[in-house]
Structure formats: structure tokens, C-alpha cells
Design a protein around this motif. Sequence first.
Motif, PDB file in Angstrom:
ATOM      1  N   MET A   1      54.353  61.483  49.732  1.00 55.90           N
ATOM      2  CA  MET A   1      53.206  60.963  50.287  1.00 55.90           C
ATOM      3  C   MET A   1      52.444  62.046  50.671  1.00 55.90           C
ATOM      4  SD  MET A   1      52.601  57.881  53.229  1.00 55.90           S
ATOM      5  CE  MET A   1      53.228  56.716  52.309  1.00 55.90           C
ATOM      6  N   VAL A   2      51.172  61.732  50.760  1.00 55.30           N
ATOM      7  CA  VAL A   2      50.065  62.729  51.333  1.00 55.30           C
ATOM      8  C   VAL A   2      49.115  61.621  52.424  1.00 55.30           C
ATOM      9  CG1 VAL A   2      48.417  62.481  49.390  1.00 55.30           C
ATOM     10  CG2 VAL A   2      48.330  64.346  50.810  1.00 55.30           C
ATOM     11  N   SER A   3      48.926  62.356  53.443  1.00 55.63           N
ATOM     12  CA  SER A   3      48.230  61.641  54.411  1.00 55.63           C
ATOM     13  C   SER A   3      47.144  62.417  54.914  1.00 55.63           C
ATOM     14  CB  SER A   3      48.856  61.005  55.694  1.00 55.63           C
ATOM     15  OG  SER A   3      49.386  62.175  56.389  1.00 55.63           O
ATOM     16  N   VAL A   4      45.747  61.793  55.467  1.00 57.90           N
ATOM     17  CA  VAL A   4      44.658  62.427  56.059  1.00 57.90           C
ATOM     18  C   VAL A   4      44.245  61.663  57.335  1.00 57.90           C
ATOM     19  CG1 VAL A   4      43.809  63.672  53.926  1.00 57.90           C
ATOM     20  CG2 VAL A   4      43.014  61.302  54.623  1.00 57.90           C
ATOM     21  N   MET A   5      43.757  62.341  58.170  1.00 55.06           N
ATOM     22  CA  MET A   5      43.473  61.495  59.602  1.00 55.06           C
ATOM     23  C   MET A   5      42.062  60.961  59.301  1.00 55.06           C
ATOM     24  SD  MET A   5      43.883  64.407  62.526  1.00 55.06           S
ATOM     25  CE  MET A   5      42.607  65.464  62.020  1.00 55.06           C
ATOM     26  N   ASP A   6      42.092  59.526  60.035  1.00 54.40           N
ATOM     27  CA  ASP A   6      40.906  58.732  60.084  1.00 54.40           C
ATOM     28  C   ASP A   6      39.993  59.377  61.310  1.00 54.40           C
ATOM     29  OD1 ASP A   6      38.910  56.945  59.246  1.00 54.40           O
ATOM     30  OD2 ASP A   6      39.930  55.378  60.672  1.00 54.40           O
ATOM     31  N   HIS A   7      39.595  60.736  61.132  1.00 58.75           N
ATOM     32  CA  HIS A   7      38.686  61.037  62.181  1.00 58.75           C
ATOM     33  C   HIS A   7      37.410  61.573  61.668  1.00 58.75           C
ATOM     34  CE1 HIS A   7      41.207  60.779  65.556  1.00 58.75           C
ATOM     35  NE2 HIS A   7      42.378  61.410  65.066  1.00 58.75           N
ATOM     36  N   VAL A   8      36.389  61.732  62.220  1.00 65.08           N
ATOM     37  CA  VAL A   8      35.035  62.270  61.786  1.00 65.08           C
ATOM     38  C   VAL A   8      34.661  63.581  62.302  1.00 65.08           C
ATOM     39  CG1 VAL A   8      34.273  59.876  61.115  1.00 65.08           C
ATOM     40  CG2 VAL A   8      33.742  60.543  63.435  1.00 65.08           C
ATOM     41  N   PHE A   9      35.224  63.822  63.762  1.00 69.90           N
ATOM     42  CA  PHE A   9      35.247  65.155  64.175  1.00 69.90           C
ATOM     43  C   PHE A   9      36.660  65.600  64.405  1.00 69.90           C
ATOM     44  CE2 PHE A   9      31.371  63.912  67.441  1.00 69.90           C
ATOM     45  CZ  PHE A   9      30.510  63.761  66.317  1.00 69.90           C
ATOM     46  N   GLN A  10      36.744  66.826  64.227  1.00 69.26           N
ATOM     47  CA  GLN A  10      37.883  67.483  64.352  1.00 69.26           C
ATOM     48  C   GLN A  10      38.574  67.354  65.777  1.00 69.26           C
ATOM     49  OE1 GLN A  10      40.890  68.178  63.474  1.00 69.26           O
ATOM     50  NE2 GLN A  10      40.558  69.851  61.954  1.00 69.26           N
ATOM     51  N   ILE A  11      39.778  67.209  65.862  1.00 69.54           N
ATOM     52  CA  ILE A  11      40.665  66.906  67.246  1.00 69.54           C
ATOM     53  C   ILE A  11      41.089  68.044  67.832  1.00 69.54           C
ATOM     54  CG2 ILE A  11      40.656  64.638  66.367  1.00 69.54           C
ATOM     55  CD1 ILE A  11      43.948  65.357  66.237  1.00 69.54           C
TER      56      ILE A  11
END
Length: 290
Positions: free
Chosen positions: A37-47
Amino acid sequence: MKFSLHIPDFTWPGGPSQLGPDLARIVETAEDCGFDMVSVMDHVFQIGPVGPIDHDMLECYTTLGFLAARTSRINLTALVTAAPYRHPGLLAKAVTTLNVLSGGRAWLGIGAGWNEEEAKGLGIPFPPLKDRFEMLEETLQICLQMWRGDEQPYQGKHYRLERPLNAPQALTRPHPPILIGGRGERKTLRLVARYGDACNLFAGPDLQHKLDVLRAHCETEGRDYDSIMKTCTMGIDPGDSESKVDEVIDQLRKLQAMGIQMVTSSVRGVHNITPLEVIGRKIIPALADQ
């Protein structure tokens, strides 16, 4: 044990003009190396735990669509969708679309959301925590209703859908797997027991306790604990010249002994590709038959 590659950072030496080629190279290598699997964050700014707020951050579902087009086997998910950021009907359509166009490889990864700063920054409504959990549960109910083809009106506290039509349906039946992220004992793990196909926890000293809490919620909900995939987030650094490979394998075997079935890993220096190749050559095979 299965492996998922998590990509939380897009600030790489090539800059924005090379993000497309770099991402394609990374995910193609991950697929070739045996990641599931590959995943990415659901963010619009870096955390904060990853980098400065103004570092490059790509929108989640657009990115997953791009990655789907560059792969053929690897599963795709958000880790995790912030429920308040998207209307449930559109979210169900987005995950369904990704599932159909990828040949059945898209999951729904979802949680209540937490980053008030980015939400306010872009004008995204961000209600109090109690409301966000109510919205999360209604979103799960709506997605499941749409995926089973039930077009009856949905009337909830936060959402009302007159006709939740979903055509085409997802290729994965009865529905795309639902991964619920978070470690809250009273609400999040209860929702995992009620609705989830997978949980996502963290590799820390309280991991066994969180699994025990999930088991207790499963007993209350009448759910088979073993039917839920246990996933865990842990950074992997194979080290310069593979110096940390044995240490990583030992850590993973301890997680596996606790019942963790998939490790979601951000990989230091992933844009250099070499760490992925080391993981594929030395670490994934060591856990494959354990």
C-alpha cells in the motif's frame, strides 16, 4: 506482515517542478519492492512533526489519483481523510472513483481530523471535537449506505442526503476497506469495532493496551476482533550502508508478535530511492513468512 509506504513530505531537492516525476519514481519502486500500500496525508499545510508549516503539501485525493495511474498492484489510501473536510456524499464518490479507475485498489482511510490551524487558514469549517466525531460516524454510515446501493434518504444530525445514488459502484465488494485512524479509547476505537475493516495505531509503549481496548469494544459490539486488520505507524530507517537493518527487523518482529499485520512506514530519504530498495531486498522478505 505487510508493508505500507507513507509519504508525508514533498519538500525534495528537485522542487515542485520535479514532484510528479519524483513521486512516480518512488511509488513505482515501492510497488516493485513488495509494498502492499501507499498512503498520503489529508493535510493542506505541512504538520509540525514532519516539517515547517510552509513546506510543500499536495492535496490528498488528487495525489492518490496520480499515483493510481502510475501503478498497477499497490493499494491506495489517505492516512487519513479528515471527515469535516469533505461532504460524505462527495467523499464516497471520490473513493469510489479512485477504486474503479485503479482496478479496485482504493481504501477509505478516515478520522475525525485535528488540524484547526490549516482548516481556519483555508476557510474549511472546523467544528468542535464532539461534532467532528458525530460527523465522522455519519460519514461512515453514509459511505456504507451508498456502497450497498441503498438510495433511501439519509437524515442525520449533520448531513441530509435526499438520494445517495452511487453509480458506478466500487469494484471492491461489499465495499472498499475502511481504515479508521486514531488511538482514542472511548470514541475512535469504538468506531473501529463498529465500522472499521482496519485500525491504525502507533508503535509505542501503549500499543498492547490500545489493542486490548479495541478487543473490549469488539466484544461489546459483537464484532470478531480477528476480522479487523491491525496496522501500525512506524518510521523505518535502514541506515547508511544498511547499518540498521537488523535493528528494524527486530522491532518489526516484536510488533508482529503483538498481532500487527501491516506496518505503515515513512522512510527517511525516500526520494533517494535506495532506502526503499534496501527495505525491499532485506526487510520485507524477512517478515513475509513470519
